[in-house]
Design a protein around this motif. Structure first.
Motif, PDB file in Angstrom:
ATOM      1  N   VAL A 144      39.896 -16.857  37.503  1.00  0.00           N
ATOM      2  CA  VAL A 144      39.812 -17.333  36.122  1.00  0.00           C
ATOM      3  C   VAL A 144      40.165 -16.217  35.141  1.00  0.00           C
ATOM      4  O   VAL A 144      40.224 -15.039  35.498  1.00  0.00           O
ATOM      5  CB  VAL A 144      38.395 -17.843  35.779  1.00  0.00           C
ATOM      6  N   ASN A 145      40.369 -16.651  33.922  1.00  0.00           N
ATOM      7  CA  ASN A 145      40.576 -15.774  32.775  1.00  0.00           C
ATOM      8  C   ASN A 145      39.409 -14.786  32.688  1.00  0.00           C
ATOM      9  O   ASN A 145      38.270 -15.201  32.496  1.00  0.00           O
ATOM     10  CB  ASN A 145      40.607 -16.695  31.545  1.00  0.00           C
ATOM     11  N   GLU A 147      38.373 -13.078  30.449  1.00  0.00           N
ATOM     12  CA  GLU A 147      37.678 -13.104  29.155  1.00  0.00           C
ATOM     13  C   GLU A 147      36.953 -14.415  28.895  1.00  0.00           C
ATOM     14  O   GLU A 147      36.290 -14.559  27.881  1.00  0.00           O
ATOM     15  CB  GLU A 147      38.682 -12.849  28.024  1.00  0.00           C
ATOM     16  N   TYR A 149      34.974 -17.444  31.277  1.00  0.00           N
ATOM     17  CA  TYR A 149      34.636 -18.084  32.534  1.00  0.00           C
ATOM     18  C   TYR A 149      33.554 -19.104  32.267  1.00  0.00           C
ATOM     19  O   TYR A 149      32.466 -18.748  31.816  1.00  0.00           O
ATOM     20  CB  TYR A 149      34.118 -17.049  33.536  1.00  0.00           C
TER      21      TYR A 149
ATOM     22  N   GLU B   4      52.622  -9.183  32.408  1.00  0.00           N
ATOM     23  CA  GLU B   4      52.165 -10.130  31.392  1.00  0.00           C
ATOM     24  C   GLU B   4      53.336 -10.747  30.652  1.00  0.00           C
ATOM     25  O   GLU B   4      53.397 -11.952  30.446  1.00  0.00           O
ATOM     26  CB  GLU B   4      51.269  -9.409  30.378  1.00  0.00           C
ATOM     27  N   LEU B  32      40.803 -22.900  28.844  1.00  0.00           N
ATOM     28  CA  LEU B  32      40.667 -21.465  28.606  1.00  0.00           C
ATOM     29  C   LEU B  32      40.251 -20.709  29.871  1.00  0.00           C
ATOM     30  O   LEU B  32      40.546 -19.526  30.024  1.00  0.00           O
ATOM     31  CB  LEU B  32      39.682 -21.202  27.463  1.00  0.00           C
ATOM     32  N   ASN B  33      39.581 -21.411  30.795  1.00  0.00           N
ATOM     33  CA  ASN B  33      39.259 -20.783  32.077  1.00  0.00           C
ATOM     34  C   ASN B  33      40.495 -20.184  32.733  1.00  0.00           C
ATOM     35  O   ASN B  33      40.405 -19.197  33.463  1.00  0.00           O
ATOM     36  CB  ASN B  33      38.661 -21.819  33.041  1.00  0.00           C
ATOM     37  N   PHE B  34      41.622 -20.836  32.527  1.00  0.00           N
ATOM     38  CA  PHE B  34      42.842 -20.357  33.171  1.00  0.00           C
ATOM     39  C   PHE B  34      43.849 -19.835  32.151  1.00  0.00           C
ATOM     40  O   PHE B  34      45.054 -19.780  32.414  1.00  0.00           O
ATOM     41  CB  PHE B  34      43.425 -21.452  34.061  1.00  0.00           C
ATOM     42  N   GLY B  35      43.332 -19.482  30.974  1.00  0.00           N
ATOM     43  CA  GLY B  35      44.169 -18.800  29.999  1.00  0.00           C
ATOM     44  C   GLY B  35      45.061 -19.705  29.164  1.00  0.00           C
ATOM     45  O   GLY B  35      45.904 -19.217  28.425  1.00  0.00           O
ATOM     46  N   ASP B  37      45.770 -21.951  25.978  1.00  0.00           N
ATOM     47  CA  ASP B  37      45.136 -22.083  24.667  1.00  0.00           C
ATOM     48  C   ASP B  37      45.941 -22.931  23.698  1.00  0.00           C
ATOM     49  O   ASP B  37      45.639 -22.943  22.513  1.00  0.00           O
ATOM     50  CB  ASP B  37      44.847 -20.699  24.074  1.00  0.00           C
ATOM     51  N   SER B 161      45.549 -26.890  35.068  1.00  0.00           N
ATOM     52  CA  SER B 161      45.542 -25.495  34.611  1.00  0.00           C
ATOM     53  C   SER B 161      45.393 -24.548  35.797  1.00  0.00           C
ATOM     54  O   SER B 161      46.067 -23.515  35.884  1.00  0.00           O
ATOM     55  CB  SER B 161      44.384 -25.265  33.631  1.00  0.00           C
ATOM     56  N   ARG B 165      48.037 -21.638  37.195  1.00  0.00           N
ATOM     57  CA  ARG B 165      47.596 -20.252  37.372  1.00  0.00           C
ATOM     58  C   ARG B 165      47.738 -19.833  38.831  1.00  0.00           C
ATOM     59  O   ARG B 165      48.126 -18.707  39.127  1.00  0.00           O
ATOM     60  CB  ARG B 165      46.147 -20.127  36.898  1.00  0.00           C
TER      61      ARG B 165
END
Lengths: 244, 244
Positions: A144-145, A147, A149, B4, B32-35, B37, B161, B165
């Motif tokens: 996961v991200n 930043e 979770y 990135e 957002l768990n996997f970035g 947005d 998501s 990822r």
């Protein structure tokens, strides 16, 4: 149909000290979405059966009806050959840390060879404790991200179940499968080791004994012992401890 | 950082006529768990902004703050190059039906080439209508158990998501590297073990001693011992062999 029969048996999903009945029910639904129906529940906070779990499970009630209830994690894992612990936090424990993809690839190969695989999920708030993770052969962490979770219990179960099913399309890699010892065999070896070391005065000072014992269990789990190795180690312990 | 910048821009997640604010918030968290947005919201039932969505989103509030609001799906998709519709039901429409894996592989390739990808998620109860699906280039269907389907909006967003990822290579943020013992340290441990076992009369009968010793060395090698484990094992050997 031929492909069906070759599909390996799905892992056992083990909920360790789950708190809310709703989450147990949601986990059952998440499992059944991908055809998983073997759940084990360890020491649920609100007892068992749990009407809130049943209400939430709805069409997945049969997963709950078939679920095994266990007083502690050791009992839940007795017949398991390979154990994965899902945890997000970094651990000081030296164990393989796998992605869901890596873990389920390995698990599928083991299951196809007749081994019983278990996946551990911790309580909602705190997650698995170190003593729980000590029983696992490997850790699974969803990438996961860093930043953000916020995966909940059912989502974590869902992702692992999805990952298993996703790989059903892929051909199994041909890899040799060791004759892994069952968890109960490893537990008994751990008991034997502790007993011999206790007699020999190894656990000193007493204040450190609990941590030392956990480290030993961790070590045995990390090695992914085979059945012949367990026998060899019992023999070594007996022989080294002989006083004659 | 170089990696990135090469990561293709994540797809836009489009919630079509979502009903409950809580589900919009939960979808934001799942993303957002996997970035992810970038969310777009089409004609939400309860208006916008929605306090229940904000409350549920919690730490993922910034996804909602940055979300675009559109009166209809056509407006939401104006700048998109490729559109996937998530739906579980079979459709009479002649369109490619992809797994999440296939869809995200294609989407990643398109995004890497600078194309803008959108994924559509329908209202909680009824799902996408045929007119919505008609705007999509392809259908994505999660390969669920045909006898039990209960994915909710946020779970569906979560799986797509995750799949995106996963295909990024899904490197774990922090993968501990075990402090593996050097071969010479393992060799010395093997010597120590042999010496203690020799004294204890373990290698019996003598004709089998060579094979037994080889098996022990094999076992130590298979475990991929860490340096702390080697120290622990030396300590155990010393303690168990004490004769006093």
């Amino acid at each position: 149909m031929q492909q069906e029969t070759r599909e390996p048996q799905a892992p056992v999903m083990v909920l360790v000290r789950p708190q809310m009945g709703e989450n147990i029910g949601a986990a059952a639904r998440a499992m059944l979405n991908f055809g998983f129906d073997r759940m084990r529940i360890v020491d649920p906070r609100d007892g068992w059966p749990n009407p809130k779990a049943v209400a939430m499970a709805s069409g997945a009630g049969k997963v709950l009806e078939g679920a095994g209830l266990f007083p502690d994690l050791g009992a839940a894992l007795e017949d398991c050959d390979r154990v994965y612990a899902t945890t997000a936090r970094g651990r000081e424990l030296v164990k393989p840390v796998l992605t869901p993809e890596e873990a389920m690839a390995e698990a599928r190969a083991l299951s196809a060879a007749g081994k019983r695989v278990a996946i551990l999920f911790g309580p909602e708030r705190a997650g698995l404790e170190n003593d729980d993770v000590a029983r696992a052969n490997a850790i699974v962490t969803v990438p996961v991200n860093p930043e953000f979770y916020s995966l909940n219990l059912a989502q974590c179960v869902l992702l692992l179940s999805y990952e298993w099913r996703r790989q059903a399309g892929a051909a199994l890699p041909h890899r040799p499968v060791p004759d892994l010892a069952r968890q109960i065999e490893v537990d008994r070896l751990g008991d034997h080791l502790e007993e011999r070391l206790e007699q020999a005065g190894f656990f000193f000072p007493a204040s450190k004994a609990a941590g030392m014992k956990r480290n030993l269990r961790n070590m045995l789990a990390r090695w992914s012992l085979t059945r012949p190795e367990v026998q060899t180690l019992h023999g070594i312990l007996r022989q080294l401890s002989r006083r004659d």
